[in-house]
Scaffold this active site. Structure first.
Site, mmCIF file in Angstrom:
data_model
loop_
_atom_site.group_PDB
_atom_site.id
_atom_site.type_symbol
_atom_site.label_atom_id
_atom_site.label_comp_id
_atom_site.label_asym_id
_atom_site.label_seq_id
_atom_site.Cartn_x
_atom_site.Cartn_y
_atom_site.Cartn_z
ATOM 1 C CE LYS A 71 -1.842 2.958 2.038
ATOM 2 N NZ LYS A 71 -1.527 4.372 1.712
ATOM 3 C CB CYS A 97 13.184 9.059 8.705
ATOM 4 S SG CYS A 97 14.176 7.717 8.080
ATOM 5 C CD GLU A 113 9.851 12.792 11.705
ATOM 6 O OE1 GLU A 113 10.795 12.071 11.365
ATOM 7 O OE2 GLU A 113 8.665 12.418 11.660
ATOM 8 C CD GLU A 131 13.392 4.197 9.079
ATOM 9 O OE1 GLU A 131 13.193 5.229 9.751
ATOM 10 O OE2 GLU A 131 13.570 4.183 7.865
HETATM 11 N N1 LIG Z 1 10.125 8.115 6.831
HETATM 12 C C1 LIG Z 1 9.516 8.834 7.730
HETATM 13 O O1 LIG Z 1 9.902 8.845 8.863
HETATM 14 C C2 LIG Z 1 8.342 9.618 7.316
HETATM 15 C C3 LIG Z 1 7.751 10.498 8.188
HETATM 16 N N2 LIG Z 1 6.697 11.221 7.796
HETATM 17 C C4 LIG Z 1 6.123 12.145 8.787
HETATM 18 O O2 LIG Z 1 4.775 11.808 8.953
HETATM 19 C C5 LIG Z 1 3.956 12.948 8.773
HETATM 20 C C6 LIG Z 1 2.648 12.514 8.156
HETATM 21 O O3 LIG Z 1 2.868 12.091 6.815
HETATM 22 P P1 LIG Z 1 2.032 10.908 6.186
HETATM 23 O O4 LIG Z 1 2.290 10.740 4.763
HETATM 24 O O5 LIG Z 1 0.610 11.077 6.589
HETATM 25 O O6 LIG Z 1 2.751 9.716 6.893
HETATM 26 P P2 LIG Z 1 2.128 8.552 7.690
HETATM 27 O O7 LIG Z 1 3.169 7.963 8.544
HETATM 28 O O8 LIG Z 1 0.874 8.995 8.371
HETATM 29 O O9 LIG Z 1 1.674 7.554 6.535
HETATM 30 C C7 LIG Z 1 2.557 6.712 5.900
HETATM 31 C C8 LIG Z 1 1.784 5.568 5.294
HETATM 32 O O10 LIG Z 1 0.975 4.944 6.265
HETATM 33 C C9 LIG Z 1 -0.366 4.805 5.787
HETATM 34 N N3 LIG Z 1 -1.268 4.835 6.928
HETATM 35 C C10 LIG Z 1 -1.673 5.910 7.655
HETATM 36 N N4 LIG Z 1 -2.484 5.515 8.652
HETATM 37 C C11 LIG Z 1 -2.601 4.163 8.553
HETATM 38 C C12 LIG Z 1 -3.315 3.171 9.286
HETATM 39 N N5 LIG Z 1 -4.045 3.478 10.344
HETATM 40 N N6 LIG Z 1 -3.202 1.883 8.885
HETATM 41 C C13 LIG Z 1 -2.436 1.536 7.841
HETATM 42 N N7 LIG Z 1 -1.762 2.434 7.094
HETATM 43 C C14 LIG Z 1 -1.835 3.730 7.453
HETATM 44 C C15 LIG Z 1 -0.511 5.957 4.833
HETATM 45 O O11 LIG Z 1 -1.560 5.728 3.944
HETATM 46 C C16 LIG Z 1 0.848 5.963 4.168
HETATM 47 O O12 LIG Z 1 0.917 4.962 3.172
HETATM 48 C C17 LIG Z 1 4.760 13.871 7.893
HETATM 49 O O13 LIG Z 1 4.390 15.191 8.096
HETATM 50 C C18 LIG Z 1 6.151 13.580 8.340
HETATM 51 O O14 LIG Z 1 6.461 14.381 9.445
HETATM 52 C C19 LIG Z 1 6.162 11.079 6.564
HETATM 53 C C20 LIG Z 1 6.713 10.219 5.646
HETATM 54 C C21 LIG Z 1 7.879 9.438 5.958
HETATM 55 O O1 LIG Z 2 17.540 2.934 3.565
HETATM 56 C C1 LIG Z 2 17.986 4.069 3.364
HETATM 57 O O2 LIG Z 2 19.086 4.249 2.877
HETATM 58 C C2 LIG Z 2 17.202 5.263 3.670
HETATM 59 C C3 LIG Z 2 16.215 5.266 4.522
HETATM 60 C C4 LIG Z 2 15.460 6.444 4.761
HETATM 61 C C5 LIG Z 2 14.323 6.420 5.449
HETATM 62 O O3 LIG Z 2 13.915 5.318 6.046
HETATM 63 C C6 LIG Z 2 13.384 7.563 5.552
HETATM 64 O O4 LIG Z 2 13.739 8.674 5.176
HETATM 65 O O5 LIG Z 2 12.272 7.327 5.981
#
Ligand SMILES: NC(=O)C1=CN([C@@H]2O[C@H](COP(=O)(O)OP(=O)(O)OC[C@H]3O[C@@H](n4cnc5c(N)ncnc54)[C@H](O)[C@@H]3O)[C@@H](O)[C@H]2O)C=CC1
Ligand SMILES: O=C(O)/C=C/C=C(\O)C(=O)O
Length: 503
Positions: free
Chosen positions: A195, A305, A407, A271
């Site tokens: 997803k 992240c 964050e 993660e």
């Molecule tokens: N790699 C990371 O650490 C990331 C952190 N973020 C942070 O998260 C904040 C929110 O961004 P979002 O895109 O909404 O990230 P999110 O963490 O809320 O969503 C990521 C994924 O999880 C899914 N999801 C959300 N709620 C769910 C549930 N209850 N069950 C199953 N799947 C679910 C979403 O559809 C999406 O595919 C951003 O503002 C940012 O600060 C966003 C993207 C990546």
């Molecule tokens: O696997 C990597 O090299 C990078 C990972 C980065 C993330 O997990 C992120 O930005 O969420």
């Protein structure tokens, strides 16, 4: 190929990459049956890329059942070399279609080609190749148990696929992070239902074409688009035939998914978020520290992240460091992905921009001194409608300020002076997160000493984002559960059975 040639070629691909997304279920593309969809808009200029169908319970059920059938049929019957050869072919085909993936990824995210062509797309291919190699060379533990009859017993570990894996992936590095999960899952013999983030549907869909082209059996790789709560994300993670859930994203979302995973006691690999510190000691190489911190704070518009949002600098070099990082931030060029001078793209969406700008305002309300940025850049022409923000640096915030503890996930950081190594370590460990840290020092003893005291999953010394895919990757504290990478991925993607044979 030169970067200029690459840019030119990818520019040609950009408009043909504008398309509606589709689910990929049991080897076929489909719009599903909910009749619901949403508009996928470019973060560059808010132009329409295409529509994305929203999957419901029926699409999730069809995808999970297809994955289960493939596991019990054609995929489960392959030998390890047959399976890993197919995954190597997937990697080759991603490289053959490099320009298509590049155009699709940059269209969805707005990120510079220079970045995606060096990181996102090559890593998408490498994630398949590396895990295919890893599983070819797995050894398992063996113990001889001495028994009273003197004949003994032999124990050995047997690694089997876990089953059908749910992959919930984010928008910041869409292909890279999705394949970081799909690669090891398939290499270990599982099947997957992905997803992808609602913001970035294109490369996950494109990967379906690759799977068909190289002959991966239908049902092994499935994609269902949708939202999180009360939509495809929640339906997928609650489906009773799902055997494990791997997720990268926000910590709060991780909590919600963990509750869903509790139904049927499914294992999770998470993660999650970070509020990563950089510790810059006076004995560092200042050029390297400034360059590395510039990348770690601003790369991918701060949407990594692992990125640095808190910088602690030893007092004797504080003013020089702040001045140098300010100059580096102000030298960044915002622009279209295909312009070879662009090194900063927009944020992922207007919604995310509102969140980041709310922190820009909060920083000032909390008493920050603005070093640079703090607002919205004046972009030309149609780019005015994009999700742009200025790279931003603050000083002067208190340690308990929200901007220093939460964050933000934007191109920004706060810089604070410190006086002793002990104080720097205490400050670094002071948030509930524990994903990554960067330490800048030329003193080797200090580097090892400090690295051992930091409560993080990944500690870089005199570098940032230097990735060896064989190493353990994941977060401490609220930044995650488990480690992935190299053989560490086997802990989640396989079930370990101990076989005890009485001789
Ligand atoms: N790699 C990371 O650490 C990331 C952190 N973020 C942070 O998260 C904040 C929110 O961004 P979002 O895109 O909404 O990230 P999110 O963490 O809320 O969503 C990521 C994924 O999880 C899914 N999801 C959300 N709620 C769910 C549930 N209850 N069950 C199953 N799947 C679910 C979403 O559809 C999406 O595919 C951003 O503002 C940012 O600060 C966003 C993207 C990546
Ligand atoms: O696997 C990597 O090299 C990078 C990972 C980065 C993330 O997990 C992120 O930005 O969420």
């Amino acid at each position: 190929m030169s970067v200029q040639a690459l840019h030119k070629q990818a520019q040609i691909g950009v408009d043909s990459a504008r398309r509606d997304a589709a689910h990929f279920i049991n080897g076929a593309f489909t719009q599903g049956s909910t009749g619901k969809s949403w508009e996928n808009r470019s973060p560059l200029d808010n132009s329409l890329i295409g529509r994305v169908p929203e999957g419901g319970k029926a699409e999730i059920d069809a995808a999970v059942r297809a994955a289960k059938a493939a596991l019990e049929g054609p995929w489960g019957n392959l030998t390890i070399p047959q399976r890993t050869d197919l995954l190597a072919a997937v990697a080759d085909e991603i490289n053959n279609r490099f320009d298509d993936f590049l155009a699709a990824e940059c269209l969805d995210t707005g990120k510079p080609y220079g970045l995606a062509s060096h990181i996102d797309i090559p890593r998408g291919a490498a994630n398949f190749k590396m895990f295919a190699e890893t599983v070819k060379n797995i050894s398992t533990e063996t113990f001889i148990l001495e028994t009273p009859d003197g004949k003994n017993a032999v124990n050995y570990g047997l690694r089997r696929p876990k089953g059908v894996i749910a992959v919930i992936s984010p928008w910041n590095l869409p292909l890279l992070l999705m394949t970081w999960k799909v690669g090891p899952a398939l290499a270990c013999g599982n099947t997957v239902v992905v997803k992808p983030s609602e913001e970035t549907p294109l490369t996950a869909t494109l990967l379906g074409e690759v799977m068909n082209k190289v002959g991966v059996p239908k049902g092994v790789y499935n994609v269902v688009h949708g939202l999180g709560p009360n939509s495809a994300g929640e339906f997928l993670t609650q489906h009773p035939l799902i055997n494990g859930i791997t997720f990268t994203g926000e910590t709060r979302t991780g909590e919600a998914i963990m509750k869903q995973a509790a139904l049927g006691v499914r294992q999770v690999s998470f993660e999650l978020g970070g509020k990563n510190p950089a510790l810059v000691f006076a004995d560092c190489d200042l050029d390297k520290a400034v360059e590395g911190t510039m990348r770690s704070a601003f790369a991918n518009c701060g949407q990594v992240c692992l990125g640095t949002e808190r910088v602690y600098v030893e007092r004797p070099i504080f003013d020089a460091f702040v001045a140098r990082l300010k100059a580096a931030a102000e030298a960044l060029t915002l622009g279209r992905p295909e312009d070879s001078c662009t090194n900063l793209g927009p944020l992922i969406s207007q919604e995310h921009r509102s969140k980041v700008l709310s922190y820009y305002k909060l920083a000032m309300d909390e008493g920050a001194t603005l070093v640079t940025g703090g607002g919205v850049p004046d972009m030309p022409g149609e780019l005015k409608d994009g999700a742009w923000v200025q790279p931003t640096i603050w000083t002067g915030l208190k340690d308990d300020a929200r901007v220093v503890n939460e964050e933000i996930f934007g191109p920004c950081c706060h810089i604070r002076p410190f006086d002793t190594e002990e104080e720097a370590v205490k400050l670094a460990n002071s948030t509930p997160y524990g994903l990554a840290a960067a330490v800048w020092t030329e003193n080797v003893s200090r580097a090892h000493r400090v690295a051992a005291k930091l409560d993080v999953g990944i500690c870089w010394v005199n570098s940032w984002f230097l990735r060896d895919l064989r190493t353990a990757f994941g977060g401490a504290k609220q930044s995650g559960i488990g480690r992935e990478g190299g053989v560490h991925s086997l802990e989640f993607y396989t079930e370990l059975t101990n076989v005890c044979v009485k001789l």
